[in-house]
Design a protein around this motif. Structure first.
Motif, PDB file in Angstrom:
ATOM      1  N   THR A  19     -31.497 -14.736 -14.619  1.00 32.57           N
ATOM      2  CA  THR A  19     -32.476 -15.911 -14.229  1.00 32.57           C
ATOM      3  C   THR A  19     -33.359 -16.593 -15.185  1.00 32.57           C
ATOM      4  OG1 THR A  19     -34.296 -14.211 -14.717  1.00 32.57           O
ATOM      5  CG2 THR A  19     -33.223 -13.815 -12.473  1.00 32.57           C
ATOM      6  N   GLY A  20     -32.518 -16.551 -16.747  1.00 35.25           N
ATOM      7  CA  GLY A  20     -32.789 -17.620 -17.223  1.00 35.25           C
ATOM      8  C   GLY A  20     -32.367 -17.941 -17.504  1.00 35.25           C
ATOM      9  N   LEU A  21     -30.834 -18.325 -17.389  1.00 36.92           N
ATOM     10  CA  LEU A  21     -29.480 -18.625 -17.131  1.00 36.92           C
ATOM     11  C   LEU A  21     -30.017 -20.249 -16.244  1.00 36.92           C
ATOM     12  CD1 LEU A  21     -27.192 -20.294 -18.262  1.00 36.92           C
ATOM     13  CD2 LEU A  21     -25.695 -18.615 -16.710  1.00 36.92           C
ATOM     14  N   ILE A  22     -29.657 -19.840 -15.312  1.00 35.70           N
ATOM     15  CA  ILE A  22     -30.162 -20.896 -13.830  1.00 35.70           C
ATOM     16  C   ILE A  22     -31.190 -21.132 -13.589  1.00 35.70           C
ATOM     17  CG2 ILE A  22     -30.658 -20.606 -11.539  1.00 35.70           C
ATOM     18  CD1 ILE A  22     -29.036 -17.537 -11.499  1.00 35.70           C
ATOM     19  N   GLU A  23     -32.778 -21.161 -14.072  1.00 40.44           N
ATOM     20  CA  GLU A  23     -33.968 -21.583 -15.061  1.00 40.44           C
ATOM     21  C   GLU A  23     -34.019 -22.514 -15.669  1.00 40.44           C
ATOM     22  OE1 GLU A  23     -37.660 -18.789 -13.055  1.00 40.44           O
ATOM     23  OE2 GLU A  23     -36.753 -18.296 -14.683  1.00 40.44           O
ATOM     24  N   GLU A  72     -31.007 -24.476 -17.071  1.00 35.59           N
ATOM     25  CA  GLU A  72     -30.152 -24.913 -16.725  1.00 35.59           C
ATOM     26  C   GLU A  72     -30.759 -25.836 -15.650  1.00 35.59           C
ATOM     27  OE1 GLU A  72     -27.891 -26.284 -18.245  1.00 35.59           O
ATOM     28  OE2 GLU A  72     -27.774 -24.873 -19.862  1.00 35.59           O
ATOM     29  N   ASP A  73     -31.874 -25.077 -14.713  1.00 32.57           N
ATOM     30  CA  ASP A  73     -31.807 -25.544 -13.030  1.00 32.57           C
ATOM     31  C   ASP A  73     -30.761 -25.999 -12.501  1.00 32.57           C
ATOM     32  OD1 ASP A  73     -33.832 -27.228 -11.760  1.00 32.57           O
ATOM     33  OD2 ASP A  73     -33.754 -29.246 -12.602  1.00 32.57           O
ATOM     34  N   LEU A  74     -30.742 -25.398 -12.671  1.00 33.24           N
ATOM     35  CA  LEU A  74     -29.948 -24.723 -11.648  1.00 33.24           C
ATOM     36  C   LEU A  74     -29.613 -24.342 -10.140  1.00 33.24           C
ATOM     37  CD1 LEU A  74     -26.916 -22.607 -13.504  1.00 33.24           C
ATOM     38  CD2 LEU A  74     -27.289 -25.191 -13.251  1.00 33.24           C
ATOM     39  N   ASN A  75     -29.084 -24.895  -8.771  1.00 36.66           N
ATOM     40  CA  ASN A  75     -29.603 -24.209  -8.050  1.00 36.66           C
ATOM     41  C   ASN A  75     -28.244 -24.567  -6.582  1.00 36.66           C
ATOM     42  OD1 ASN A  75     -31.814 -25.482  -7.667  1.00 36.66           O
ATOM     43  ND2 ASN A  75     -32.039 -26.998  -8.445  1.00 36.66           N
ATOM     44  N   ASP A  76     -28.372 -24.307  -5.837  1.00 38.07           N
ATOM     45  CA  ASP A  76     -27.343 -24.330  -5.025  1.00 38.07           C
ATOM     46  C   ASP A  76     -25.998 -23.246  -5.366  1.00 38.07           C
ATOM     47  OD1 ASP A  76     -28.121 -25.642  -2.318  1.00 38.07           O
ATOM     48  OD2 ASP A  76     -27.530 -27.754  -3.479  1.00 38.07           O
ATOM     49  N   VAL A  77     -26.545 -22.323  -6.340  1.00 37.11           N
ATOM     50  CA  VAL A  77     -25.676 -21.545  -6.990  1.00 37.11           C
ATOM     51  C   VAL A  77     -24.849 -20.412  -5.875  1.00 37.11           C
ATOM     52  CG1 VAL A  77     -25.613 -19.456  -9.133  1.00 37.11           C
ATOM     53  CG2 VAL A  77     -27.205 -21.531  -9.056  1.00 37.11           C
ATOM     54  N   VAL A  78     -23.171 -20.248  -6.773  1.00 37.47           N
ATOM     55  CA  VAL A  78     -22.089 -19.319  -6.357  1.00 37.47           C
ATOM     56  C   VAL A  78     -22.681 -18.704  -7.659  1.00 37.47           C
ATOM     57  CG1 VAL A  78     -20.151 -18.493  -5.557  1.00 37.47           C
ATOM     58  CG2 VAL A  78     -21.192 -20.529  -4.636  1.00 37.47           C
ATOM     59  N   ARG A  86     -34.240 -12.236  -7.292  1.00 37.16           N
ATOM     60  CA  ARG A  86     -36.126 -13.139  -7.290  1.00 37.16           C
ATOM     61  C   ARG A  86     -36.295 -14.645  -7.376  1.00 37.16           C
ATOM     62  NH1 ARG A  86     -36.400  -9.049 -12.630  1.00 37.16           N
ATOM     63  NH2 ARG A  86     -36.022  -6.681 -11.723  1.00 37.16           N
ATOM     64  N   LEU A  87     -34.547 -14.747  -7.306  1.00 39.41           N
ATOM     65  CA  LEU A  87     -34.198 -16.234  -7.031  1.00 39.41           C
ATOM     66  C   LEU A  87     -33.580 -17.243  -5.988  1.00 39.41           C
ATOM     67  CD1 LEU A  87     -33.629 -17.186 -11.376  1.00 39.41           C
ATOM     68  CD2 LEU A  87     -36.393 -17.776  -9.680  1.00 39.41           C
ATOM     69  N   PHE A 143     -26.921   2.226 -16.840  1.00 38.32           N
ATOM     70  CA  PHE A 143     -26.921   2.984 -15.937  1.00 38.32           C
ATOM     71  C   PHE A 143     -27.809   3.671 -15.699  1.00 38.32           C
ATOM     72  CE2 PHE A 143     -22.578   2.855 -18.463  1.00 38.32           C
ATOM     73  CZ  PHE A 143     -22.396   1.385 -18.112  1.00 38.32           C
ATOM     74  N   SER A 144     -28.350   4.231 -15.758  1.00 41.43           N
ATOM     75  CA  SER A 144     -29.995   4.624 -15.839  1.00 41.43           C
ATOM     76  C   SER A 144     -31.298   3.861 -14.791  1.00 41.43           C
ATOM     77  CB  SER A 144     -30.469   6.122 -16.596  1.00 41.43           C
ATOM     78  OG  SER A 144     -30.730   5.447 -17.723  1.00 41.43           O
ATOM     79  N   GLU A 145     -31.365   2.409 -14.939  1.00 40.26           N
ATOM     80  CA  GLU A 145     -32.250   2.410 -14.608  1.00 40.26           C
ATOM     81  C   GLU A 145     -32.324   1.662 -13.344  1.00 40.26           C
ATOM     82  OE1 GLU A 145     -34.439  -2.292 -16.881  1.00 40.26           O
ATOM     83  OE2 GLU A 145     -33.441  -0.960 -17.697  1.00 40.26           O
ATOM     84  N   ARG A 146     -33.350   2.269 -12.875  1.00 39.83           N
ATOM     85  CA  ARG A 146     -33.456   1.649 -11.314  1.00 39.83           C
ATOM     86  C   ARG A 146     -34.000   0.323 -10.792  1.00 39.83           C
ATOM     87  NH1 ARG A 146     -32.104   5.872  -8.110  1.00 39.83           N
ATOM     88  NH2 ARG A 146     -31.994   7.992  -9.811  1.00 39.83           N
ATOM     89  N   ILE A 147     -33.658  -0.384  -9.970  1.00 42.29           N
ATOM     90  CA  ILE A 147     -33.632  -1.652  -9.807  1.00 42.29           C
ATOM     91  C   ILE A 147     -34.964  -2.152  -8.318  1.00 42.29           C
ATOM     92  CG2 ILE A 147     -31.420  -2.702  -9.695  1.00 42.29           C
ATOM     93  CD1 ILE A 147     -30.870  -2.746  -6.686  1.00 42.29           C
ATOM     94  N   ASN A 148     -36.009  -2.393  -8.183  1.00 42.95           N
ATOM     95  CA  ASN A 148     -36.814  -2.754  -7.559  1.00 42.95           C
ATOM     96  C   ASN A 148     -36.744  -4.301  -6.683  1.00 42.95           C
ATOM     97  OD1 ASN A 148     -39.196  -3.048  -6.146  1.00 42.95           O
ATOM     98  ND2 ASN A 148     -40.007  -4.223  -8.418  1.00 42.95           N
ATOM     99  N   LEU A 149     -36.303  -3.830  -5.563  1.00 43.80           N
ATOM    100  CA  LEU A 149     -35.734  -5.530  -4.344  1.00 43.80           C
ATOM    101  C   LEU A 149     -36.631  -5.616  -3.576  1.00 43.80           C
ATOM    102  CD1 LEU A 149     -31.671  -4.396  -3.593  1.00 43.80           C
ATOM    103  CD2 LEU A 149     -33.065  -6.321  -5.755  1.00 43.80           C
ATOM    104  N   GLN A 150     -37.509  -6.765  -3.584  1.00 42.48           N
ATOM    105  CA  GLN A 150     -38.070  -7.281  -3.381  1.00 42.48           C
ATOM    106  C   GLN A 150     -37.545  -7.597  -1.403  1.00 42.48           C
ATOM    107  OE1 GLN A 150     -41.460  -6.772  -4.081  1.00 42.48           O
ATOM    108  NE2 GLN A 150     -39.789  -6.095  -6.138  1.00 42.48           N
ATOM    109  N   GLY A 151     -36.366  -7.622  -1.059  1.00 38.91           N
ATOM    110  CA  GLY A 151     -35.854  -8.009   0.033  1.00 38.91           C
ATOM    111  C   GLY A 151     -35.743  -9.151   0.213  1.00 38.91           C
ATOM    112  N   ARG A 152     -35.863  -9.806  -0.748  1.00 33.43           N
ATOM    113  CA  ARG A 152     -35.317 -11.732  -0.714  1.00 33.43           C
ATOM    114  C   ARG A 152     -34.274 -11.773  -0.850  1.00 33.43           C
ATOM    115  NH1 ARG A 152     -38.532 -15.127  -5.306  1.00 33.43           N
ATOM    116  NH2 ARG A 152     -38.192 -16.464  -4.434  1.00 33.43           N
TER     117      ARG A 152
END
Length: 236
Positions: A60-64, A66-72, A89-90, A166-175
Motif C-alpha cells: 500500500t505504501g508503494l502504491i500511494e 508512487e501515486d499509482l492508479n489503475d494498478v494490476v 484497503r485501496l 503465516f499465523s496473522e489473520r486478515i481483516n477484510l472490509q468487503g471493499r
C-alpha cells in the motif's frame, strides 16, 4: 498512472520476477517488483515483529507514494494474502487482481488455515530447530521448480520467512468486491491441492479469467512468456 505491481511469495524476493518484469517492460508497461520487508536483499531487516501487516504496508505504501492508479496487482503464493488485503484497503487504485498459484483468502483467515497439516507441522519444526522459533528457513527449491540449474539458482536466493506472517489473520472490509477484474493461474505440476481447488471454483465463475499452466509452482521462472502475457491481458 497505470502500472503493474508484482508481489512475490514466501521465502522469495523481487528477484523472482525479473524474467516476467523484463517482458512486460519490453511491452511498454510500467512495472514494480518490490521485495517485502525481511526477505531477499532486505533480509537484514528480518525481526520477529514482521508479519502480514508489515507486508501489506509495503505494498500500500508503494502504491500511494508512487501515486499509482489503475494498478494490476499480481500475487504469487503467499502474495495472494498480501494483494487481497492491499486491494481491500485501496480499491479505488486497483484495476485488476491476478493470483499466480496463490491463496485467495477469506476474511478472518490466515495462511496456516489453508496449509496441509503435515506441511504445517514441518514448517513449525523447521522454525523451532533452525529459526529460533520465529523464522522459517526456506524449503529446498525442488519444492517450487524441477530443473537442476534453476533449483541451484533459487536456493542461492531464498531467505528465512517470518513465521508471524503465516499465523496473522486478515481483516477484510468487503471493499475487495469493488474490483471486478480478477484472474487465477494454477500450476498443474504443483502438489498443493488448495490452489487446484481455487482454480476449479473460479473457472465456474464468469467474472474470473482462469488459466492452467503445465509447470511447477514458480510459474514466473519456468514459464515467463506465458505469465507475462496473462498479466498484460489483465490491463485494459
Amino acid at each position: 498512472m497505470a502500472a503493474i505491481v508484482l508481489v512475490h511469495g514466501g521465502w522469495h524476493g523481487g528477484w523472482c520476477w525479473h524474467l516476467v518484469s523484463d517482458r512486460l517492460k519490453e511491452g511498454g508497461h510500467t512495472v514494480y517488483a518490490p521485495t517485502l520487508t525481511g526477505l531477499g536483499e532486505r533480509a537484514h531487516l528480518l525481526t520477529p515483529d514482521i508479519g502480514l501487516e508489515t507486508h501489506i504496508a509495503d505494498i500500500t505504501g508503494l502504491i500511494e507514494h508512487e501515486d499509482l492508479n489503475d494498478v494490476v496487482l499480481v500475487g504469487h503464493s503467499y502474495g495472494g494474502f498480501v494483494i487481497s488485503c492491499a486491494a481491500d484497503r485501496l480499491p479505488q487504485r486497483i484495476q485488476s487482481l491476478v493470483y499466480i498459484d496463490a491463496f485467495v483468502p477469506e476474511a478472518g483467515t490466515c495462511t496456516s488455515d489453508y496449509a496441509d497439516k503435515v506441511r504445517l507441522d514441518e514448517l513449525n519444526a523447521m522454525a523451532d530447530r533452525h529459526g529460533d522459533g520465529w523464522r522459517v528457513p526456506p524449503p529446498d527449491a525442488s519444492f517450487w521448480v524441477s530443473d537442476p540449474e534453476l533449483i541451484e539458482w533459487v536456493n542461492a536466493r531464498t531467505t528465512d520467512h517470518p513465521k508471524r506472517c503465516f499465523s496473522e489473520r486478515i481483516n477484510l472490509q468487503g471493499r475487495l468486491n469493488d474490483i471486478a477484474s480478477r484472474t487465477y493461474v494454477q500450476a498443474e505440476q504443483h502438489t498443493n491441492p488448495q490452489f487446484l481447488e481455487f482454480y476449479t471454483r473460479f473457472s465456474k465463475d464468469p467474472s474470473w479469467r482462469t488459466f492452467q499452466l503445465p509447470t511447477q509452482h514458480d510459474v514466473m521462472l519456468t514459464m515467463p512468456d506465458e505469465t507475462a502475457e496473462i498479466i498484460a491481458g489483465a490491463l485494459g
